[in-house]
Write a protein that holds these residues in place. Sequence first.
Motif, PDB file in Angstrom:
ATOM      1  N   ARG A   1     -18.421 -89.793 -17.683  1.00 32.06           N
ATOM      2  CA  ARG A   1     -17.293 -89.934 -17.094  1.00 32.06           C
ATOM      3  C   ARG A   1     -16.080 -89.021 -17.685  1.00 32.06           C
ATOM      4  O   ARG A   1     -15.460 -88.305 -17.367  1.00 32.06           O
ATOM      5  CB  ARG A   1     -16.814 -91.406 -17.088  1.00 32.06           C
ATOM      6  N   ILE A   2     -16.276 -89.087 -19.436  1.00 30.92           N
ATOM      7  CA  ILE A   2     -15.327 -88.223 -19.838  1.00 30.92           C
ATOM      8  C   ILE A   2     -15.666 -86.809 -19.672  1.00 30.92           C
ATOM      9  O   ILE A   2     -14.675 -85.815 -19.569  1.00 30.92           O
ATOM     10  CB  ILE A   2     -15.322 -88.647 -21.404  1.00 30.92           C
ATOM     11  N   ALA A   3     -16.751 -86.377 -19.695  1.00 31.31           N
ATOM     12  CA  ALA A   3     -17.424 -84.879 -19.498  1.00 31.31           C
ATOM     13  C   ALA A   3     -16.842 -84.543 -18.168  1.00 31.31           C
ATOM     14  O   ALA A   3     -16.397 -83.421 -17.799  1.00 31.31           O
ATOM     15  CB  ALA A   3     -19.033 -84.804 -19.592  1.00 31.31           C
ATOM     16  N   ASP A   4     -17.124 -85.562 -17.019  1.00 28.47           N
ATOM     17  CA  ASP A   4     -16.324 -85.181 -15.826  1.00 28.47           C
ATOM     18  C   ASP A   4     -15.191 -84.747 -15.788  1.00 28.47           C
ATOM     19  O   ASP A   4     -14.594 -83.925 -15.237  1.00 28.47           O
ATOM     20  CB  ASP A   4     -16.895 -86.519 -14.882  1.00 28.47           C
ATOM     21  N   LEU A   5     -14.356 -85.738 -16.391  1.00 26.82           N
ATOM     22  CA  LEU A   5     -12.866 -85.273 -16.424  1.00 26.82           C
ATOM     23  C   LEU A   5     -12.495 -84.207 -17.335  1.00 26.82           C
ATOM     24  O   LEU A   5     -11.532 -83.356 -16.659  1.00 26.82           O
ATOM     25  CB  LEU A   5     -12.142 -86.631 -17.454  1.00 26.82           C
ATOM     26  N   GLU A   6     -13.364 -84.044 -18.191  1.00 32.90           N
ATOM     27  CA  GLU A   6     -13.020 -82.542 -18.893  1.00 32.90           C
ATOM     28  C   GLU A   6     -13.194 -81.258 -18.042  1.00 32.90           C
ATOM     29  O   GLU A   6     -12.445 -80.228 -17.909  1.00 32.90           O
ATOM     30  CB  GLU A   6     -13.729 -82.509 -20.204  1.00 32.90           C
ATOM     31  N   LEU A   7     -14.320 -81.357 -17.181  1.00 33.77           N
ATOM     32  CA  LEU A   7     -14.671 -80.432 -16.419  1.00 33.77           C
ATOM     33  C   LEU A   7     -13.783 -80.250 -15.197  1.00 33.77           C
ATOM     34  O   LEU A   7     -13.448 -79.031 -14.811  1.00 33.77           O
ATOM     35  CB  LEU A   7     -16.214 -80.605 -15.833  1.00 33.77           C
ATOM     36  N   MET A   8     -13.378 -81.285 -14.625  1.00 34.58           N
ATOM     37  CA  MET A   8     -12.191 -81.369 -13.706  1.00 34.58           C
ATOM     38  C   MET A   8     -10.829 -80.615 -14.143  1.00 34.58           C
ATOM     39  O   MET A   8     -10.414 -79.986 -13.479  1.00 34.58           O
ATOM     40  CB  MET A   8     -11.998 -82.551 -13.084  1.00 34.58           C
ATOM     41  N   GLU A   9     -10.717 -81.112 -15.599  1.00 27.04           N
ATOM     42  CA  GLU A   9      -9.278 -80.418 -16.041  1.00 27.04           C
ATOM     43  C   GLU A   9      -9.671 -78.798 -16.155  1.00 27.04           C
ATOM     44  O   GLU A   9      -8.640 -78.275 -15.756  1.00 27.04           O
ATOM     45  CB  GLU A   9      -8.969 -81.034 -17.329  1.00 27.04           C
ATOM     46  N   ASP A  10     -10.724 -78.268 -16.620  1.00 27.10           N
ATOM     47  CA  ASP A  10     -11.070 -77.075 -16.689  1.00 27.10           C
ATOM     48  C   ASP A  10     -10.975 -76.275 -15.254  1.00 27.10           C
ATOM     49  O   ASP A  10     -10.250 -75.142 -15.106  1.00 27.10           O
ATOM     50  CB  ASP A  10     -12.405 -76.695 -17.224  1.00 27.10           C
ATOM     51  N   GLU A  11     -11.360 -76.870 -14.107  1.00 26.78           N
ATOM     52  CA  GLU A  11     -11.639 -76.382 -12.715  1.00 26.78           C
ATOM     53  C   GLU A  11      -9.973 -76.433 -12.387  1.00 26.78           C
ATOM     54  O   GLU A  11      -9.610 -75.317 -11.567  1.00 26.78           O
ATOM     55  CB  GLU A  11     -12.208 -77.458 -11.889  1.00 26.78           C
ATOM     56  N   ILE A  12      -9.164 -77.260 -12.510  1.00 31.43           N
ATOM     57  CA  ILE A  12      -7.631 -77.357 -12.305  1.00 31.43           C
ATOM     58  C   ILE A  12      -7.143 -76.219 -12.680  1.00 31.43           C
ATOM     59  O   ILE A  12      -6.130 -75.736 -12.155  1.00 31.43           O
ATOM     60  CB  ILE A  12      -7.165 -78.822 -12.518  1.00 31.43           C
ATOM     61  N   LYS A  13      -7.164 -76.081 -14.114  1.00 26.39           N
ATOM     62  CA  LYS A  13      -6.890 -74.863 -14.934  1.00 26.39           C
ATOM     63  C   LYS A  13      -6.950 -73.383 -14.321  1.00 26.39           C
ATOM     64  O   LYS A  13      -6.020 -72.869 -13.952  1.00 26.39           O
ATOM     65  CB  LYS A  13      -6.863 -74.918 -16.453  1.00 26.39           C
ATOM     66  N   GLU A  14      -8.288 -73.539 -13.897  1.00 31.26           N
ATOM     67  CA  GLU A  14      -8.749 -72.306 -13.402  1.00 31.26           C
ATOM     68  C   GLU A  14      -8.230 -71.834 -11.899  1.00 31.26           C
ATOM     69  O   GLU A  14      -7.631 -70.958 -11.527  1.00 31.26           O
ATOM     70  CB  GLU A  14     -10.376 -72.124 -12.997  1.00 31.26           C
ATOM     71  N   LEU A  15      -8.110 -72.994 -11.072  1.00 32.22           N
ATOM     72  CA  LEU A  15      -7.272 -73.007  -9.551  1.00 32.22           C
ATOM     73  C   LEU A  15      -5.851 -72.716 -10.053  1.00 32.22           C
ATOM     74  O   LEU A  15      -5.389 -71.654  -9.056  1.00 32.22           O
ATOM     75  CB  LEU A  15      -7.380 -74.187  -8.990  1.00 32.22           C
TER      76      LEU A  15
END
Length: 63
Positions: free
Chosen positions: A23-37
């Motif tokens: 779950r924590i890795a998922d949240l970090e990956l989502m954060e990275d994707e949001i930043k890229e968008l």
Amino acid sequence: MKTVYDVMQLLKRFGTYIYTKDRIADLELMEDEIKELYKMQMIEAQDFQLALLILRQEKNNLK
């Protein structure tokens, strides 16, 4: 947007699905994707800020 699920739905609109069983890795990956968008100007500043807030709160709740 009020929950992590809402952030996931936002990412899904751009073809991004994240699930690693951690779950924590998922949240970090989502954060990275949001930043890229946001960097590519695909989402607005308000959505960007709200998504980061939701993801970081969830991450803090899990720790």
